[in-house]
Design a protein around this motif. Structure first.
Motif, mmCIF file in Angstrom:
data_model
loop_
_atom_site.group_PDB
_atom_site.id
_atom_site.type_symbol
_atom_site.label_atom_id
_atom_site.label_comp_id
_atom_site.label_asym_id
_atom_site.label_seq_id
_atom_site.Cartn_x
_atom_site.Cartn_y
_atom_site.Cartn_z
ATOM 1 N N SER A 180 0.808 -1.220 0.000
ATOM 2 C CA SER A 180 0.000 0.000 0.000
ATOM 3 C C SER A 180 0.837 1.263 0.000
ATOM 4 C CB SER A 180 -0.928 0.011 1.218
ATOM 5 O OG SER A 180 -0.166 0.010 2.423
ATOM 6 N N VAL A 181 2.134 1.167 0.301
ATOM 7 C CA VAL A 181 3.022 2.331 0.246
ATOM 8 C C VAL A 181 4.142 2.048 -0.745
ATOM 9 C CG1 VAL A 181 2.509 2.987 2.617
ATOM 10 C CG2 VAL A 181 4.501 1.580 2.149
ATOM 11 N N GLY A 182 4.800 3.107 -1.172
ATOM 12 C CA GLY A 182 5.897 2.958 -2.115
ATOM 13 C C GLY A 182 7.206 2.671 -1.405
ATOM 14 N N GLU A 183 8.267 3.305 -1.874
ATOM 15 C CA GLU A 183 9.590 3.061 -1.316
ATOM 16 C C GLU A 183 9.853 3.883 -0.064
ATOM 17 O OE1 GLU A 183 12.346 3.833 -4.419
ATOM 18 O OE2 GLU A 183 11.800 2.062 -5.589
ATOM 19 N N LEU A 184 8.964 4.824 0.263
ATOM 20 C CA LEU A 184 9.180 5.706 1.412
ATOM 21 C C LEU A 184 7.929 5.791 2.261
ATOM 22 C CD1 LEU A 184 10.830 7.887 2.972
ATOM 23 C CD2 LEU A 184 9.873 9.563 1.384
ATOM 24 N N LEU A 185 8.116 5.659 3.584
ATOM 25 C CA LEU A 185 7.052 5.902 4.550
ATOM 26 C C LEU A 185 7.556 6.998 5.490
ATOM 27 C CD1 LEU A 185 4.345 5.330 5.897
ATOM 28 C CD2 LEU A 185 5.449 3.498 7.200
ATOM 29 N N ASP A 186 7.050 8.211 5.296
ATOM 30 C CA ASP A 186 7.458 9.352 6.111
ATOM 31 C C ASP A 186 6.450 9.527 7.247
ATOM 32 O OD1 ASP A 186 8.356 11.700 7.202
ATOM 33 O OD2 ASP A 186 8.490 12.794 5.301
ATOM 34 N N MET A 187 6.916 9.317 8.473
ATOM 35 C CA MET A 187 6.032 9.436 9.633
ATOM 36 C C MET A 187 5.812 10.895 10.029
ATOM 37 S SD MET A 187 5.416 6.209 10.286
ATOM 38 C CE MET A 187 4.870 5.994 11.975
ATOM 39 N N GLY A 188 6.568 11.807 9.421
ATOM 40 C CA GLY A 188 6.386 13.226 9.716
ATOM 41 C C GLY A 188 6.986 13.618 11.060
ATOM 42 N N TYR A 189 6.416 14.675 11.634
ATOM 43 C CA TYR A 189 6.924 15.230 12.894
ATOM 44 C C TYR A 189 6.096 14.731 14.069
ATOM 45 C CZ TYR A 189 10.021 18.543 10.543
ATOM 46 O OH TYR A 189 11.028 19.107 9.804
ATOM 47 N N VAL A 190 6.773 14.490 15.173
ATOM 48 C CA VAL A 190 6.112 14.066 16.393
ATOM 49 C C VAL A 190 6.847 14.706 17.567
ATOM 50 C CG1 VAL A 190 7.526 11.981 16.657
ATOM 51 C CG2 VAL A 190 5.246 12.042 17.674
ATOM 52 N N VAL A 191 6.153 14.933 18.647
ATOM 53 C CA VAL A 191 6.789 15.481 19.840
ATOM 54 C C VAL A 191 7.656 14.401 20.479
ATOM 55 C CG1 VAL A 191 6.384 16.481 22.127
ATOM 56 C CG2 VAL A 191 4.899 17.090 20.214
ATOM 57 N N ALA A 192 8.889 14.753 20.844
ATOM 58 C CA ALA A 192 9.811 13.795 21.455
ATOM 59 C C ALA A 192 9.170 13.172 22.697
ATOM 60 C CB ALA A 192 11.120 14.478 21.822
ATOM 61 N N GLY A 193 9.202 11.839 22.768
ATOM 62 C CA GLY A 193 8.574 11.116 23.866
ATOM 63 C C GLY A 193 7.189 10.606 23.527
ATOM 64 N N ASP A 194 6.621 11.088 22.425
ATOM 65 C CA ASP A 194 5.295 10.630 21.994
ATOM 66 C C ASP A 194 5.460 9.459 21.014
ATOM 67 O OD1 ASP A 194 2.598 10.484 21.782
ATOM 68 O OD2 ASP A 194 2.293 12.453 20.880
#
Length: 297
Positions: A11-25
Motif C-alpha cells: 500500500s506504500v511505495g519506497e518511502l514511509l514518512d512518519m512526519g513530525y512528532v513530539v519527542a517522547g510521543d
C-alpha cells in the motif's frame, strides 16, 4: 507440477514518512501487503537497524566526512534509551492466497532530531525480498517546526551526552545573545530561473504545528517572515509571509523570483531574512535566499 511466481502488492511505495512528532510521543502507521498470487506466502520482517551485520557495515568513513551526494547511510539517529526508534508488528506469519496482511509501524523517538530513519524489509520464504520501505521521521521538543530548502547541517548527531554545566553555559550564552528561550537556525532556499521563461522561479517553506497529548497548552503557533526591502530589490516576492496555525495545521510560505533588469549574472543575489515562529517558545530562522539563472538546455 506448476511453477508459481509469488506476487504481492504494498500500500506504500519506497518511502514511509512518519512526519513530525513530539519527542517522547508515539505515532503509528499501517502498511498493507496483499497476496495477489495463488499460494500461501510465509513472510518475515527485518529492520536494518537490527541487522546482525550492521556493526561490520559501519566500519567505513563517517558519513559526516563525505558529501551529501555520496552519503548512503540508511539507519539514522537512534534513541538514547536503547529501544528501537521504529518497530513493526507482526514480524512473521503467513498470508493466504488473495488475502492481505496489515503491518503496524510504530515511531517512538525519545529526543529531538530531524534525522530518524531506518529500512523495513518484507521477506518471503525467509530469503526473497518482496518490499523495501525507507522509514523516516522527525521529533521536536516543541510543538512547531519549519521545513524546506537545502539542508545546511550534518544529518548525523553525536551520542555524547552534554553535561548539565556545559548545557547551562550554552543556555546562558544564548540568553545573552538572543534573549530568553530563543534559538537561531539557518535555512537555504535556492531558486533557479530558466533563462527566457515566462514563469518565475519558485520555492516554499512549510510551517507546522503539532498535535500531541503531551502538549497541555493549546496556544496557537504564530509565524512571520520579515519582508526586507533588500528582498524586493533583488527580485524576490513572498506569498503568505505571516499567519497563525492551530494544532495539527500546516501553512506554506511561497517564494518566487524574477531576475531584475540590472542583474549581474556573475554575481547572483544572496539575501537573508528572519523568520520568527512563536509557540511555547520563540524560535528564529535565518532564511538565506539564493537565486541564479540557468539555461533552458
Amino acid at each position: 507440477g506448476h511453477g508459481v511466481v509469488p506476487s504481492t502488492v504494498c500500500s506504500v511505495g519506497e518511502l514511509l514518512d512518519m512526519g513530525y512528532v513530539v519527542a517522547g510521543d508515539t505515532l503509528t502507521s499501517t502498511v498493507k501487503v496483499e497476496n495477489t498470487s495463488t499460494l500461501t506466502l510465509p513472510f518475515s520482517v527485518q529492520l536494518e537497524s537490527l541487522s546482525p551485520t550492521r556493526d561490520r557495515d559501519r566500519q567505513k568513513i563517517p558519513s559526516f566526512l563525505t558529501s551529501s551526494v555520496q552519503r548512503t547511510e540508511i539507519v539514522g539517529t537512534q534513541n538514547y534509551n536503547g529501544f528501537s526508534v521504529f518497530s513493526v508488528s507482526p514480524i512473521a506469519g503467513r498470508i493466504e492466497a488473495g488475502k492481505s496482511q496489515d503491518f503496524v509501524v510504530t515511531f517512538s523517538p525519545d529526543h529531538e532530531s530531524l534525522y530518524y530513519s531506518d529500512r523495513l524489509k518484507v521477506l518471503l520464504f525467509g530469503k526473497q525480498t518482496a518490499h523495501e520501505i525507507h522509514l523516516k521521521g522527525a521529533a521536536r521538543d516543541h510543538p512547531m517546526f519549519v521545513e524546506g530548502g537545502v539542508p545546511l547541517d550534518v544529518p548525523v548527531e553525536s551520542l555524547a551526552v552534554i553535561s548539565p554545566v556545559a548545557s547551562q553555559k550554552r543556555a546562558d550564552l544564548v540568553g545573552v545573545c538572543l534573549g530568553p528561550q530563543e534559538t537561531v537556525r539557518s535555512l537555504l532556499l535556492l531558486l533557479e530561473y530558466v533563462e527566457g521563461s515566462a514563469e518565475p522561479a519558485r520555492a516554499e517553506l512549510t510551517v507546522g504545528a503539532m498535535q500531541s497529548p503531551l502538549l497541555a497548552a493549546k496556544k496557537a503557533v504564530e509565524f512571520s517572515l520579515d519582508s526586507a526591502p533588500e528582498l524586493r530589490r533583488a527580485g524576490f516576492a513572498l506569498d503568505g509571509p505571516k499567519g497563525a496555525l492551530e494544532r495539527g495545521q500546516l501553512k506554506r510560505i511561497g517564494v518566487s523570483w524574477v531576475p531584475p533588469a540590472d542583474l549581474q549574472t556573475s554575481d547572483p543575489p544572496l539575501v537573508s531574512a528572519l523568520l520568527t515562529v512563536k509557540g511555547d517558545i520563540t524560535e528564529s530562522y535565518r532564511v538565506l535566499f539564493m537565486a541564479r539563472v540557468v539555461s533552458a538546455s
